[in-house]
Design a protein around this motif. Sequence first.
Motif, mmCIF file in Angstrom:
data_model
loop_
_atom_site.group_PDB
_atom_site.id
_atom_site.type_symbol
_atom_site.label_atom_id
_atom_site.label_comp_id
_atom_site.label_asym_id
_atom_site.label_seq_id
_atom_site.Cartn_x
_atom_site.Cartn_y
_atom_site.Cartn_z
ATOM 1 N N PHE A 548 -3.117 12.956 -1.546
ATOM 2 C CA PHE A 548 -2.260 12.005 -2.254
ATOM 3 C C PHE A 548 -1.681 10.990 -1.282
ATOM 4 O O PHE A 548 -1.054 11.353 -0.278
ATOM 5 C CB PHE A 548 -1.132 12.783 -2.945
ATOM 6 N N ARG A 549 -1.928 9.703 -1.544
ATOM 7 C CA ARG A 549 -1.352 8.601 -0.768
ATOM 8 C C ARG A 549 -1.621 8.739 0.724
ATOM 9 O O ARG A 549 -0.786 8.423 1.558
ATOM 10 C CB ARG A 549 0.158 8.494 -1.024
ATOM 11 N N GLY A 550 -2.811 9.242 1.073
ATOM 12 C CA GLY A 550 -3.185 9.335 2.468
ATOM 13 C C GLY A 550 -2.347 10.280 3.299
ATOM 14 O O GLY A 550 -2.311 10.166 4.523
ATOM 15 N N GLY A 551 -1.671 11.228 2.648
ATOM 16 C CA GLY A 551 -0.827 12.172 3.369
ATOM 17 C C GLY A 551 0.555 11.650 3.700
ATOM 18 O O GLY A 551 1.328 12.328 4.399
ATOM 19 N N ALA A 552 0.888 10.449 3.222
ATOM 20 C CA ALA A 552 2.217 9.881 3.486
ATOM 21 C C ALA A 552 3.296 10.757 2.866
ATOM 22 O O ALA A 552 3.155 11.243 1.742
ATOM 23 C CB ALA A 552 2.301 8.469 2.921
ATOM 24 N N SER A 553 4.368 10.953 3.600
ATOM 25 C CA SER A 553 5.457 11.782 3.087
ATOM 26 C C SER A 553 6.300 11.001 2.090
ATOM 27 O O SER A 553 6.382 9.770 2.134
ATOM 28 C CB SER A 553 6.332 12.286 4.228
ATOM 29 N N GLN A 554 6.935 11.728 1.206
ATOM 30 C CA GLN A 554 7.726 11.124 0.133
ATOM 31 C C GLN A 554 8.943 12.003 -0.123
ATOM 32 O O GLN A 554 8.809 13.203 -0.391
ATOM 33 C CB GLN A 554 6.862 11.023 -1.132
#
Length: 582
Positions: A548-554
């Motif tokens: 999801f989303r290139g592994g970017a944290s959220q």
Amino acid sequence: MKKVIKICSIILVSSMFVLSCNEDTIDMSNYQEAGQSLPFQEALQLKKDKAKYNPSEDVTFTVNAVHPNTSIRYKYLGKTLSEVPLSSTSWTWTPPSDDFKGYMVELVKNTNGDETILGTVAVDVSSDWTKFPRYGFLSKFGNVNSSQRNDILNNLKDHHINGIQYYDWHAKHHIPLPLDSSGNPESSWLDLFNREVKLETVKGYIDSGHQLNISSMFYNLLFGAWHPEDGDGFSNQWLLYNDQYRNSINKHDLGGLGAILVTDPANNAWQDYIFNKTDDVYNNLDFDGWHLDQLGDRGTIYDYNGYQVNLENSYNDFMEEVTERYPNKKHALNAVDQFGQNQILKAPVDFAYTEVWSREQYSDLAQVILENNQISENQYNTVLAAYMNYDSSEGAFNTPSVLLADAVIFAFGGAHLELGEHMLSREYFPYNNLYMEDKLKASLLEYYDFMVAYENLLRDGGEFMMPSVSSNNLKVNNWPPLYGSISLVGKKVDNKQVYHLLNFNGVSTLNWRDNSKTQTAPTIFNDVEITINSTSSVSKVWFASPDFRGGASQELEFKSTGNQIKITVPYLEYWSMIVLEN
């Protein structure tokens, strides 16, 4: 609908319950309807220039274009360190000087307050690659020109491969690098399968790899002679035998090609001999270390004088001696199906390496990693040689089986030996009958980014725990995996509680190797509500997934009521990670 084949045993290892069995129990009634797939595409093809970086070393990034209203966001474990506008297709960044840290770099486009991730890449800052080993392989050393070598190495660099095993690069096991009458290395030779090896190719790979901060490990058995001849200086007194009277040499048969004769690793004369031959290797090629191999349990064996040999103890003896001889080189010894691992990891090695054979379930992959942690007292991280779709001889790799295996291995802190000139499916590394589909290629880049960016949660200590998590949306269970369920793996790392959600809802088998390529993709879920029971106060909750989303944290909103933390997980495909910070 249920299909029950076998009841499986549960073993307690390192405070984790691990399931081990050879058959499957399927409960189709637990499967839920699929959500919406949200595939991620790298719009700007963000790349960095090396596989890893030494402390205080600059990182050079490149992209294929510059988009307006896009910023570069540098993060460490979900926390933004700095953010600057994207203004060029090439730039440098100096990470913090701390050693052994992983970072995530995100390209974020802001459109009227809505953020879109246009690219991500991880950065590993580590002075020693064996702290977080990410192992690849090379297996073809004939006519491979510099352009071809660079293409292969750059692909491995993009997957953060920081160490390479040079498989079957040598001439004979007891004479790995052949020398001419003047003592100089031959320009070419044949390996044991009669393939040509060129010195220029081997040297070119080593030198080009070093420019990318990729280390090179030469492959060879710690015991073994291949067609010893008069003039080799080899003695039968170093061999192992199947009986006390030397009627039968212990050997590894290779059919029409002959057999590898097995030597006694603890024999001092053998050690001196093979170390002198290893000196020839290091004097002529800038290898960083020796990847040592064995051949598994050899049964009851005897030395030349008729004394029974404890092979496992001899491994320890050999590793002590090789480390004393080469204190500045790296060493790893393959524990074939864990044979000898209790002795190997008590010897001076640099990381744990296991070739997995008889352990066939996803839970077995985790168990091997946990065993290695326990044996080494958490000193060494693990690399698994686990060959996917082993019995298949044509077509593509099964993407779901590869990604689910990697999700399990990475979540438990291991690495997977699988990438080289091609993806690995057999123990004979040059075998290249299967190819990777585009979906698998794209996903593996994100998975390796994820392993690096969050290495300080995945592979840098901590203590596994039994989480208490529930959901009204999904069936969840603590590890080991069950059909139709989300399997939970919990870990405490400093002031953080880490929860891995591994998705076995929708899969058709719990056998990781997936010989017949029948594994199905897990069911995708969106906006999953879960409740976590935690006695610690929570100040922040964040989420990341390689899917999801290139592994970017959220960062996630959460509701705290007593000991319960309620959150909504945005996406679950194969593997999602939730982090609670105290």
